[in-house]
Design a protein around this motif. Structure first.
Motif, PDB file in Angstrom:
ATOM      1  N   MET A   1      25.056  49.794  49.272  1.00 27.96           N
ATOM      2  CA  MET A   1      26.161  49.790  48.858  1.00 27.96           C
ATOM      3  C   MET A   1      26.587  48.274  49.255  1.00 27.96           C
ATOM      4  N   ILE A   2      27.846  47.973  48.642  1.00 28.30           N
ATOM      5  CA  ILE A   2      28.344  46.397  48.812  1.00 28.30           C
ATOM      6  C   ILE A   2      29.695  46.524  49.127  1.00 28.30           C
ATOM      7  N   THR A   3      29.892  45.942  50.181  1.00 33.53           N
ATOM      8  CA  THR A   3      31.294  46.133  50.807  1.00 33.53           C
ATOM      9  C   THR A   3      32.053  44.788  50.296  1.00 33.53           C
ATOM     10  N   LEU A   4      33.356  44.881  50.207  1.00 30.97           N
ATOM     11  CA  LEU A   4      34.294  43.685  49.940  1.00 30.97           C
ATOM     12  C   LEU A   4      35.187  43.771  51.065  1.00 30.97           C
ATOM     13  N   SER A   5      35.371  42.286  51.665  1.00 29.50           N
ATOM     14  CA  SER A   5      36.451  42.272  52.806  1.00 29.50           C
ATOM     15  C   SER A   5      37.768  42.371  52.084  1.00 29.50           C
ATOM     16  N   PRO A   6      38.820  42.610  52.962  1.00 29.13           N
ATOM     17  CA  PRO A   6      40.251  42.739  52.596  1.00 29.13           C
ATOM     18  C   PRO A   6      40.753  41.610  51.919  1.00 29.13           C
ATOM     19  N   ALA A   7      40.161  40.431  52.318  1.00 32.24           N
ATOM     20  CA  ALA A   7      40.520  38.946  51.523  1.00 32.24           C
ATOM     21  C   ALA A   7      39.991  38.973  50.108  1.00 32.24           C
ATOM     22  N   ALA A   8      38.858  39.609  49.889  1.00 32.98           N
ATOM     23  CA  ALA A   8      37.800  39.721  48.643  1.00 32.98           C
ATOM     24  C   ALA A   8      38.683  40.583  47.753  1.00 32.98           C
ATOM     25  N   VAL A   9      39.040  41.600  48.107  1.00 33.70           N
ATOM     26  CA  VAL A   9      39.725  42.821  47.230  1.00 33.70           C
ATOM     27  C   VAL A   9      40.986  42.091  46.938  1.00 33.70           C
ATOM     28  N   GLN A  10      41.813  41.682  47.799  1.00 35.24           N
ATOM     29  CA  GLN A  10      43.133  40.987  47.353  1.00 35.24           C
ATOM     30  C   GLN A  10      42.787  39.822  46.346  1.00 35.24           C
ATOM     31  N   GLU A  11      41.848  39.084  46.375  1.00 36.96           N
ATOM     32  CA  GLU A  11      41.489  37.903  45.421  1.00 36.96           C
ATOM     33  C   GLU A  11      40.866  38.533  44.239  1.00 36.96           C
ATOM     34  N   VAL A  12      40.071  39.604  44.018  1.00 35.43           N
ATOM     35  CA  VAL A  12      39.840  40.219  42.954  1.00 35.43           C
ATOM     36  C   VAL A  12      41.105  40.760  42.204  1.00 35.43           C
ATOM     37  N   LYS A  13      41.754  41.491  42.830  1.00 37.35           N
ATOM     38  CA  LYS A  13      43.061  42.009  42.463  1.00 37.35           C
ATOM     39  C   LYS A  13      43.863  41.032  41.787  1.00 37.35           C
ATOM     40  N   ARG A  14      44.084  40.037  42.333  1.00 39.74           N
ATOM     41  CA  ARG A  14      44.705  38.754  41.876  1.00 39.74           C
ATOM     42  C   ARG A  14      44.095  38.293  40.339  1.00 39.74           C
ATOM     43  N   LEU A  15      42.874  38.259  40.351  1.00 37.13           N
ATOM     44  CA  LEU A  15      42.227  37.816  39.199  1.00 37.13           C
ATOM     45  C   LEU A  15      42.399  38.598  38.221  1.00 37.13           C
ATOM     46  N   VAL A  16      42.027  40.037  38.390  1.00 41.66           N
ATOM     47  CA  VAL A  16      42.254  40.917  37.477  1.00 41.66           C
ATOM     48  C   VAL A  16      43.615  41.082  36.805  1.00 41.66           C
ATOM     49  N   ALA A  17      44.520  40.978  37.568  1.00 38.65           N
ATOM     50  CA  ALA A  17      46.036  40.879  37.231  1.00 38.65           C
ATOM     51  C   ALA A  17      46.210  39.665  35.998  1.00 38.65           C
ATOM     52  N   GLN A  18      45.376  38.660  36.310  1.00 39.27           N
ATOM     53  CA  GLN A  18      45.625  37.546  35.229  1.00 39.27           C
ATOM     54  C   GLN A  18      44.983  37.847  33.993  1.00 39.27           C
ATOM     55  N   GLN A  19      44.107  38.896  33.926  1.00 38.69           N
ATOM     56  CA  GLN A  19      43.315  39.115  32.611  1.00 38.69           C
ATOM     57  C   GLN A  19      44.423  39.796  31.405  1.00 38.69           C
ATOM     58  N   PRO A  20      44.092  39.237  30.332  1.00 42.36           N
ATOM     59  CA  PRO A  20      44.882  40.016  29.034  1.00 42.36           C
ATOM     60  C   PRO A  20      44.655  41.481  29.193  1.00 42.36           C
ATOM     61  N   THR A  21      43.580  42.080  29.501  1.00 44.22           N
ATOM     62  CA  THR A  21      43.257  43.574  29.625  1.00 44.22           C
ATOM     63  C   THR A  21      42.811  43.702  31.186  1.00 44.22           C
ATOM     64  N   PRO A  22      43.834  44.508  31.769  1.00 46.25           N
ATOM     65  CA  PRO A  22      43.811  44.572  33.187  1.00 46.25           C
ATOM     66  C   PRO A  22      42.726  45.560  33.706  1.00 46.25           C
ATOM     67  N   ASN A  23      42.209  46.415  32.650  1.00 47.03           N
ATOM     68  CA  ASN A  23      40.979  47.207  32.906  1.00 47.03           C
ATOM     69  C   ASN A  23      39.677  46.816  33.126  1.00 47.03           C
ATOM     70  N   VAL A  24      39.361  45.947  34.000  1.00 43.60           N
ATOM     71  CA  VAL A  24      38.249  45.214  34.093  1.00 43.60           C
ATOM     72  C   VAL A  24      37.656  45.611  35.350  1.00 43.60           C
ATOM     73  N   ALA A  25      36.317  45.247  35.677  1.00 41.64           N
ATOM     74  CA  ALA A  25      35.584  45.630  36.881  1.00 41.64           C
ATOM     75  C   ALA A  25      34.973  44.179  37.299  1.00 41.64           C
TER      76      ALA A  25
END
Length: 104
Positions: free
Chosen positions: A1-25
């Protein structure tokens, strides 16, 4: 298993929100190269797992890891740090035998 810190989760969500298609992993991996023999790969990808992918989900963030990379990343925590020079993801990997001082 791989764990994301709360700061990493927040940054990934910020990056995903900037995508033209928000349905990314978030796709994580390792490849040969770098100062210590391997380097981490971080990117955004289609959320549909490919053959041999492992899929994790944490706090609404989908994380894809190919089977070979998972052997090297199992137990890893990904964090996000920000400082005066910018920010970046950091990995705390209990399987790493050595690391590089340049941060890559």
């Amino acid at each position: 298993m791989i764990t994301l810190s709360p700061a990493a989760v927040q940054e990934v969500k910020r990056l995903v929100a900037q995508q033209p298609t928000p349905n990314v992993a978030l796709r994580l991996g390792v490849k040969g190269g770098g100062c210590s023999g391997f380097s981490y790969q971080v990117g955004l990808d289609d959320p549909t797992p490919k053959q041999y992918d492992q899929l994790f989900e944490q706090d609404g963030v989908k994380v894809l890891v190919d089977a070979k990379s998972h052997l090297y990343l199992d137990g890893t925590t990904m964090d996000y740090k920000s400082d005066m020079m910018g920010g970046g993801f950091e990995f705390q990997n209990p399987l790493a035998k050595k690391s590089c001082g340049c941060g890559h």
